[in-house]
Scaffold this motif. Structure first.
Motif, PDB file in Angstrom:
ATOM      1  N   LEU A   6      38.010  50.108  39.282  1.00 42.61           N
ATOM      2  CA  LEU A   6      36.708  49.990  40.031  1.00 42.61           C
ATOM      3  C   LEU A   6      35.964  48.435  39.730  1.00 42.61           C
ATOM      4  O   LEU A   6      35.605  47.703  40.336  1.00 42.61           O
ATOM      5  N   HIS A   7      35.778  48.447  38.283  1.00 41.89           N
ATOM      6  CA  HIS A   7      34.956  47.576  37.766  1.00 41.89           C
ATOM      7  C   HIS A   7      35.455  46.115  38.085  1.00 41.89           C
ATOM      8  O   HIS A   7      35.117  44.993  38.180  1.00 41.89           O
ATOM      9  N   THR A   8      37.177  46.105  37.793  1.00 44.31           N
ATOM     10  CA  THR A   8      37.806  45.066  37.872  1.00 44.31           C
ATOM     11  C   THR A   8      37.722  44.627  39.349  1.00 44.31           C
ATOM     12  O   THR A   8      37.712  43.246  39.614  1.00 44.31           O
ATOM     13  N   LYS A   9      37.848  45.333  40.231  1.00 43.27           N
ATOM     14  CA  LYS A   9      37.928  45.093  41.624  1.00 43.27           C
ATOM     15  C   LYS A   9      36.554  44.619  41.964  1.00 43.27           C
ATOM     16  O   LYS A   9      36.625  43.365  42.834  1.00 43.27           O
ATOM     17  N   LEU A  10      35.308  44.986  41.796  1.00 39.48           N
ATOM     18  CA  LEU A  10      34.163  44.260  41.718  1.00 39.48           C
ATOM     19  C   LEU A  10      34.154  42.723  41.105  1.00 39.48           C
ATOM     20  O   LEU A  10      33.621  41.869  41.765  1.00 39.48           O
ATOM     21  N   VAL A  11      34.763  42.612  39.925  1.00 41.71           N
ATOM     22  CA  VAL A  11      34.720  41.262  39.383  1.00 41.71           C
ATOM     23  C   VAL A  11      35.366  40.307  40.182  1.00 41.71           C
ATOM     24  O   VAL A  11      35.165  39.246  40.598  1.00 41.71           O
ATOM     25  N   ARG A  12      36.658  40.797  40.689  1.00 42.07           N
ATOM     26  CA  ARG A  12      37.388  39.934  41.694  1.00 42.07           C
ATOM     27  C   ARG A  12      36.483  39.715  42.909  1.00 42.07           C
ATOM     28  O   ARG A  12      36.736  38.424  43.332  1.00 42.07           O
ATOM     29  N   GLU A  13      35.842  40.660  43.249  1.00 42.09           N
ATOM     30  CA  GLU A  13      34.952  40.419  44.833  1.00 42.09           C
ATOM     31  C   GLU A  13      34.042  39.394  44.436  1.00 42.09           C
ATOM     32  O   GLU A  13      33.695  38.447  45.326  1.00 42.09           O
ATOM     33  N   ILE A  14      33.321  39.472  43.403  1.00 38.17           N
ATOM     34  CA  ILE A  14      32.253  38.603  43.016  1.00 38.17           C
ATOM     35  C   ILE A  14      32.829  37.380  42.962  1.00 38.17           C
ATOM     36  O   ILE A  14      32.258  36.176  43.320  1.00 38.17           O
ATOM     37  N   ILE A  15      33.819  36.883  42.024  1.00 34.43           N
ATOM     38  CA  ILE A  15      34.569  35.847  41.901  1.00 34.43           C
ATOM     39  C   ILE A  15      34.971  35.132  43.208  1.00 34.43           C
ATOM     40  O   ILE A  15      34.801  33.964  43.362  1.00 34.43           O
ATOM     41  N   ALA A  16      35.351  36.146  44.157  1.00 30.39           N
ATOM     42  CA  ALA A  16      35.631  35.489  45.383  1.00 30.39           C
ATOM     43  C   ALA A  16      34.456  34.932  46.207  1.00 30.39           C
ATOM     44  O   ALA A  16      34.586  33.780  46.859  1.00 30.39           O
ATOM     45  N   LEU A  17      33.469  35.521  46.005  1.00 28.19           N
ATOM     46  CA  LEU A  17      32.252  34.922  46.607  1.00 28.19           C
ATOM     47  C   LEU A  17      31.724  33.819  46.227  1.00 28.19           C
ATOM     48  O   LEU A  17      31.088  33.054  46.724  1.00 28.19           O
ATOM     49  N   ILE A  18      31.905  33.602  44.664  1.00 27.70           N
ATOM     50  CA  ILE A  18      31.533  32.492  44.134  1.00 27.70           C
ATOM     51  C   ILE A  18      32.304  31.178  44.534  1.00 27.70           C
ATOM     52  O   ILE A  18      32.027  30.119  44.874  1.00 27.70           O
ATOM     53  N   ALA A  19      33.652  31.474  44.530  1.00 31.15           N
ATOM     54  CA  ALA A  19      34.733  30.558  44.952  1.00 31.15           C
ATOM     55  C   ALA A  19      34.347  30.148  46.298  1.00 31.15           C
ATOM     56  O   ALA A  19      34.731  28.831  46.591  1.00 31.15           O
ATOM     57  N   SER A  20      34.280  31.128  47.306  1.00 31.77           N
ATOM     58  CA  SER A  20      33.981  30.646  48.582  1.00 31.77           C
ATOM     59  C   SER A  20      32.521  30.090  48.738  1.00 31.77           C
ATOM     60  O   SER A  20      32.464  29.395  49.845  1.00 31.77           O
ATOM     61  N   GLY A  21      31.740  29.979  47.725  1.00 30.43           N
ATOM     62  CA  GLY A  21      30.499  29.158  48.129  1.00 30.43           C
ATOM     63  C   GLY A  21      29.242  30.096  48.380  1.00 30.43           C
ATOM     64  O   GLY A  21      28.308  29.645  48.734  1.00 30.43           O
ATOM     65  N   THR A  22      29.575  31.485  48.592  1.00 33.01           N
ATOM     66  CA  THR A  22      28.554  32.159  49.101  1.00 33.01           C
ATOM     67  C   THR A  22      27.436  32.353  48.117  1.00 33.01           C
ATOM     68  O   THR A  22      26.163  32.430  48.343  1.00 33.01           O
ATOM     69  N   PHE A  23      27.745  32.352  46.715  1.00 29.65           N
ATOM     70  CA  PHE A  23      26.850  32.121  45.855  1.00 29.65           C
ATOM     71  C   PHE A  23      27.171  30.996  44.961  1.00 29.65           C
ATOM     72  O   PHE A  23      28.241  30.456  44.157  1.00 29.65           O
ATOM     73  N   SER A  24      26.204  30.053  45.018  1.00 26.29           N
ATOM     74  CA  SER A  24      26.311  28.550  44.477  1.00 26.29           C
ATOM     75  C   SER A  24      25.974  28.596  43.310  1.00 26.29           C
ATOM     76  O   SER A  24      25.384  29.641  42.542  1.00 26.29           O
ATOM     77  N   ASP A  25      25.917  27.430  42.498  1.00 23.83           N
ATOM     78  CA  ASP A  25      25.765  27.483  41.245  1.00 23.83           C
ATOM     79  C   ASP A  25      24.173  27.716  41.068  1.00 23.83           C
ATOM     80  O   ASP A  25      23.359  27.200  41.504  1.00 23.83           O
ATOM     81  N   GLY A  26      23.949  28.522  39.717  1.00 27.05           N
ATOM     82  CA  GLY A  26      22.720  28.789  39.552  1.00 27.05           C
ATOM     83  C   GLY A  26      22.072  29.887  40.427  1.00 27.05           C
ATOM     84  O   GLY A  26      20.878  30.254  40.055  1.00 27.05           O
ATOM     85  N   ALA A  27      22.880  30.401  41.383  1.00 27.21           N
ATOM     86  CA  ALA A  27      22.396  31.350  42.215  1.00 27.21           C
ATOM     87  C   ALA A  27      22.207  32.819  41.628  1.00 27.21           C
ATOM     88  O   ALA A  27      23.014  33.132  40.561  1.00 27.21           O
ATOM     89  N   ARG A  28      21.361  33.642  42.000  1.00 24.63           N
ATOM     90  CA  ARG A  28      21.131  35.021  41.330  1.00 24.63           C
ATOM     91  C   ARG A  28      22.084  36.035  42.065  1.00 24.63           C
ATOM     92  O   ARG A  28      21.785  36.050  43.152  1.00 24.63           O
ATOM     93  N   LEU A  29      22.874  36.702  41.403  1.00 25.93           N
ATOM     94  CA  LEU A  29      23.538  37.637  42.087  1.00 25.93           C
ATOM     95  C   LEU A  29      22.712  38.865  42.503  1.00 25.93           C
ATOM     96  O   LEU A  29      21.694  38.983  42.255  1.00 25.93           O
ATOM     97  N   PRO A  30      23.151  39.480  43.690  1.00 21.92           N
ATOM     98  CA  PRO A  30      22.381  40.708  44.135  1.00 21.92           C
ATOM     99  C   PRO A  30      22.030  41.963  42.821  1.00 21.92           C
ATOM    100  O   PRO A  30      22.861  41.869  41.953  1.00 21.92           O
ATOM    101  N   ALA A  31      20.925  42.494  42.634  1.00 21.92           N
ATOM    102  CA  ALA A  31      20.954  43.282  41.907  1.00 21.92           C
ATOM    103  C   ALA A  31      21.728  44.551  41.894  1.00 21.92           C
ATOM    104  O   ALA A  31      22.303  44.674  42.606  1.00 21.92           O
ATOM    105  N   GLU A  32      21.746  45.083  40.547  1.00 22.31           N
ATOM    106  CA  GLU A  32      22.753  46.097  40.093  1.00 22.31           C
ATOM    107  C   GLU A  32      22.554  47.408  41.198  1.00 22.31           C
ATOM    108  O   GLU A  32      23.767  47.718  41.794  1.00 22.31           O
ATOM    109  N   ARG A  33      21.411  47.800  41.464  1.00 21.14           N
ATOM    110  CA  ARG A  33      21.276  48.599  42.511  1.00 21.14           C
ATOM    111  C   ARG A  33      21.460  48.470  43.976  1.00 21.14           C
ATOM    112  O   ARG A  33      22.324  49.118  44.532  1.00 21.14           O
ATOM    113  N   GLN A  34      21.634  47.119  44.177  1.00 20.50           N
ATOM    114  CA  GLN A  34      22.174  46.829  45.650  1.00 20.50           C
ATOM    115  C   GLN A  34      23.515  46.750  45.600  1.00 20.50           C
ATOM    116  O   GLN A  34      24.087  47.350  46.572  1.00 20.50           O
TER     117      GLN A  34
END
Length: 230
Positions: A6-34
């Motif tokens: 489960l946590h590896t899947k989330l790592v892949r998902e977040i990396i995908a969003l960074i690679a795609s530009g959804t989260f740009s350099d310096g951007a804050r990721l959503p909070a853990e609770r979210q």
């Protein structure tokens, strides 16, 4: 599925969003609770994913503030977490494959689609319209829309092939630098697909999906910064 997966899947998902530009350099990721709510994960699983991302150099965790994307290029993202042979796959390759798969799927869906599928597509378009300011959710509902069409085709080889293509698509540049007018274009094409499916209109359904993907590819080719969701 165990906690490690489960946590590896989330790592892949977040990396995908960074690679795609959804989260740009310096951007804050959503909070853990979210993220816990969005992915239905425990706090410990999300925290482990954040720790792994920091070890990989993808994010920097600031105590009391959150996790921030490091200034790294897509080429420096951990290759073992990217789709197989990702570096050899161009966006044109992805569009070409999607045209073949989705044209066949939407043709079959016109014959087999159910009222339940129609209701799901209508609901997803509403969610897309409500998520214009939240690209993370917009992309999620966007891909779910296409997945519903694939499932409506009742063709397992097409469904499996699309799942593979969707994985590559997440890591492509298509999602970066999206503007509001481009989001509106994407929604408009999805509405045309829905109308054709309701009418069981094979010709216009195939036309809508192909125009949608061609428009996306053209936008990518015209500018490195101008992109549209698909």
């Amino acid at each position: 599925m165990n906690k490690e997966l489960l946590h590896t899947k989330l790592v892949r998902e977040i990396i995908a969003l960074i690679a795609s530009g959804t989260f740009s350099d310096g951007a804050r990721l959503p909070a853990e609770r979210q993220l816990c709510r969005q992915y239905n994960l425990s706090r410990g699983t999300v925290r482990q994913a954040f720790n792994d991302l920091e070890k990989l150099g993808v994010v920097k965790i600031r105590a009391g503030s959150g996790a921030y994307v490091q200034k790294i290029s897509q080429k420096k993202l951990p290759t073992h977490l990217l789709p197989q042979n990702f570096e050899n796959v161009s966006f044109s390759d992805i569009i070409y494959a999607r045209k073949a798969i989705e044209t066949a799927a939407i043709t079959l869906a016109c014959e087999k689609i159910t009222d339940t599928h129609i209701q799901q597509l209508e609901s997803l378009i509403k969610k897309m319209e409500q998520s214009k300011e939240n690209l993370l959710n917009f992309f999620k509902y966007d891909m779910e829309f296409h997945q519903v069409i694939l499932h409506a085709s009742s063709n397992m080889p097409l469904i499996t092939a699309f799942a593979s293509i969707a994985e590559y698509h997440k890591y492509s540049q298509v999602f970066s630098s999206m503007h509001e007018e481009e989001v509106d274009f994407a929604i408009g094409y999805h509405k045309k697909m829905l109308t054709a499916l309701k009418d069981r209109d094979i010709k216009n359904a195939a036309k809508a999906i192909n125009k949608h993907l061609e428009h996306t590819e053209q936008a990518i080719n015209n500018s490195d910064d101008e992109v549209i969701s698909a």
